[in-house]
Design an enzyme around this catalytic site. Structure first.
Site, PDB file in Angstrom:
ATOM      1  N   PRO A 128      14.915  18.774  -3.919  1.00  0.00           N
ATOM      2  CA  PRO A 128      13.526  19.167  -4.185  1.00  0.00           C
ATOM      3  C   PRO A 128      13.070  18.919  -5.618  1.00  0.00           C
ATOM      4  O   PRO A 128      11.931  18.524  -5.851  1.00  0.00           O
ATOM      5  CB  PRO A 128      13.518  20.666  -3.862  1.00  0.00           C
ATOM      6  CG  PRO A 128      14.607  20.838  -2.854  1.00  0.00           C
ATOM      7  CD  PRO A 128      15.662  19.840  -3.229  1.00  0.00           C
ATOM      8  N   ARG A 268     -12.370 -11.367  18.776  1.00  0.00           N
ATOM      9  CA  ARG A 268     -13.596 -10.614  18.479  1.00  0.00           C
ATOM     10  C   ARG A 268     -14.706 -11.572  18.047  1.00  0.00           C
ATOM     11  O   ARG A 268     -14.532 -12.357  17.102  1.00  0.00           O
ATOM     12  CB  ARG A 268     -13.301  -9.611  17.355  1.00  0.00           C
ATOM     13  CG  ARG A 268     -14.512  -8.923  16.769  1.00  0.00           C
ATOM     14  CD  ARG A 268     -15.067  -7.873  17.692  1.00  0.00           C
ATOM     15  NE  ARG A 268     -15.998  -6.995  16.970  1.00  0.00           N
ATOM     16  CZ  ARG A 268     -16.805  -6.150  17.571  1.00  0.00           C
ATOM     17  NH1 ARG A 268     -16.819  -6.049  18.894  1.00  0.00           N
ATOM     18  NH2 ARG A 268     -17.609  -5.376  16.859  1.00  0.00           N
ATOM     19  N   GLN A 336      -9.144  -3.269   8.075  1.00  0.00           N
ATOM     20  CA  GLN A 336     -10.475  -3.758   7.700  1.00  0.00           C
ATOM     21  C   GLN A 336     -10.957  -4.833   8.667  1.00  0.00           C
ATOM     22  O   GLN A 336     -12.145  -4.862   9.047  1.00  0.00           O
ATOM     23  CB  GLN A 336     -10.437  -4.317   6.270  1.00  0.00           C
ATOM     24  CG  GLN A 336     -11.792  -4.480   5.615  1.00  0.00           C
ATOM     25  CD  GLN A 336     -12.436  -3.142   5.274  1.00  0.00           C
ATOM     26  OE1 GLN A 336     -11.778  -2.121   5.219  1.00  0.00           O
ATOM     27  NE2 GLN A 336     -13.748  -3.151   5.078  1.00  0.00           N
ATOM     28  N   GLU A 363      13.746   5.419  -0.872  1.00  0.00           N
ATOM     29  CA  GLU A 363      14.816   4.668  -1.553  1.00  0.00           C
ATOM     30  C   GLU A 363      14.368   4.134  -2.913  1.00  0.00           C
ATOM     31  O   GLU A 363      14.701   3.028  -3.321  1.00  0.00           O
ATOM     32  CB  GLU A 363      15.360   3.549  -0.657  1.00  0.00           C
ATOM     33  CG  GLU A 363      16.009   4.102   0.603  1.00  0.00           C
ATOM     34  CD  GLU A 363      16.928   3.131   1.299  1.00  0.00           C
ATOM     35  OE1 GLU A 363      17.543   2.286   0.635  1.00  0.00           O
ATOM     36  OE2 GLU A 363      17.027   3.233   2.534  1.00  0.00           O
TER      37      GLU A 363
END
Length: 379
Positions: A128, A268, A336, A363
């Site tokens: 911690p 699209r 986006q 890491e």
């Protein structure tokens, strides 16, 4: 230089793509929303040899090199970064530590079980109050005859609750002094050894992350990895290899996001054209593809040096740093390109976006990678 996938890499890629479509992809959203660590899946991955990719065949592993390992992590992570993260942590950290620094008895005892996924492995360094400041860790081991008594806690531990054993780095000397830490193998069920809080995370939610708690845990000296004081040096070497795996994880997430965005941009239509035909979108795709290629080359170089036994601390840090930052950027651009749909859970880029951020933290943060790189440049 040969950049083509070797025969083993091609085989592994096909196997994971087939297995992933059947056994991972249908459950990705469910595991993510429930934060479910799917242990049965990892048992199946063990049967496929993916939980002991680097473990020699004499210990029950697949006996492959870091090239095959990169391919495995990348292909899994294209489907689900959380599963890729857990496979990487099991292989590189826990299993990798025992493989690199265990004695013959320890290897024979634990590697076959880890390689088959009979055992799920955890690895404990972070605490911690001491993330990268490992020299001041508070988890302490005190010798008592043939045993060591361990007290303290670790946090952000992958498989901390479900793991069957953990390699844990403890402090066995004074804070900050040279060679003050030692690594131990601790099995689940050892009195005083337990899991604490499970983290509720932004991403990588199917990869379990918890505390480890040590309350007068009594561990025999036979469970020590190497010699007293070797722990920190061992951990840094393990992290060199682990950072290559996080680079591969980053690449998988980024490639998954890029592939989805590329496909969507051609399907699209706006103003009677596919949106890929607009320069604003096509230039995004060009930048994403170029940066992915650069990250891949950095990762391959670090892996090649690892295979050859060369010192590659700088190269592993470069690969991890760059690939993880690219993963965040590519996932962001993918959202986006999808527009409003990218912000929903109906399309995969939303999850790639959430998962990618962990790669810049775990890491060693990007800032720590810069410290590692600069030290190796200056010294």
């Amino acid at each position: 230089m040969n950049f083509d996938l070797n025969e083993n890499q091609q085989m592994i890629a096909r196997m994971i793509q087939d297995f992933g479509q059947r056994s991972i992809k249908p459950h990705v959203l469910e595991w993510d929303e429930k934060q479910e660590f799917p242990i049965p899946l990892f048992k199946k991955l063990g049967e496929l040899g993916l939980m002991g990719v680097l473990v020699p065949e004499i210990y029950g592993g697949a006996g492959f090199s870091y090239f095959e390992y990169i391919t495995a992590i990348k292909e899994i992570s294209k489907i689900d970064g959380a599963i890729g993260l857990s496979v990487a942590a099991h292989n590189s950290l826990c299993t990798g530590h025992i493989l690199s620094f265990g004695n013959e008895d320890q290897k024979k005892k634990y590697l076959p079980k880890l390689a088959s996924a009979e055992f799920i492995g955890a690895w404990g360094l972070t605490e911690p109050n001491t993330g990268s400041d490992a020299g001041n860790m508070k988890t302490v081991a005190v010798q008592d005859g043939d045993y060591w008594i361990i007290n303290g806690s670790k946090n952000f531990i992958t498989h901390g609750k479900s793991g069957d054993l953990a390699v844990v780095i403890t402090r066995t000397g004074n804070p900050g002094e040279h060679r003050c830490s030692t690594a131990f193998i601790i099995e689940k069920g050892t009195p005083g050894f337990s899991a604490g809080k499970k983290e509720n995370k932004l991403g990588m939610r199917a990869s379990e992350t918890t505390e480890l708690i040590f309350d007068n845990v009594r561990v025999h000296k036979d469970q020590m990895l190497g010699s007293k004081g070797d722990g920190f040096v061992q951990a840094m070497k393990v992290l060199d290899g682990g950072r290559i795996s996080i680079a591969a994880l980053s690449l998988g997430i980024a490639e998954g996001a890029f592939d989805a965005a590329l496909k969507y941009s051609q399907e699209r239509h706006q103003f009677n054209k596919p949106i890929a035909s607009f320069q604003g979108i096509s230039f995004k795709l060009a930048e994403m593809a170029t940066e992915l290629e650069a990250a891949n080359l950095l990762t391959l170089k670090a892996a090649d040096m690892k295979i050859k036994g060369m010192h590659m601390t700088k190269e592993a840090a470069m690969a991890k740093y760059y690939a993880s930052e690219v993963a965040v950027k590519v996932a962001n651009e993918a959202v986006q390109i999808f527009g409003g749909y990218g912000y929903t859970k109906d399309f995969p880029v939303e999850k790639f976006y959430r998962d990618a951020k962990l790669c810049t933290i775990g890491e060693g943060t990007s800032e720590i990678q810069k410290i590692v790189i600069s030290k190796n440049l200056i010294n």
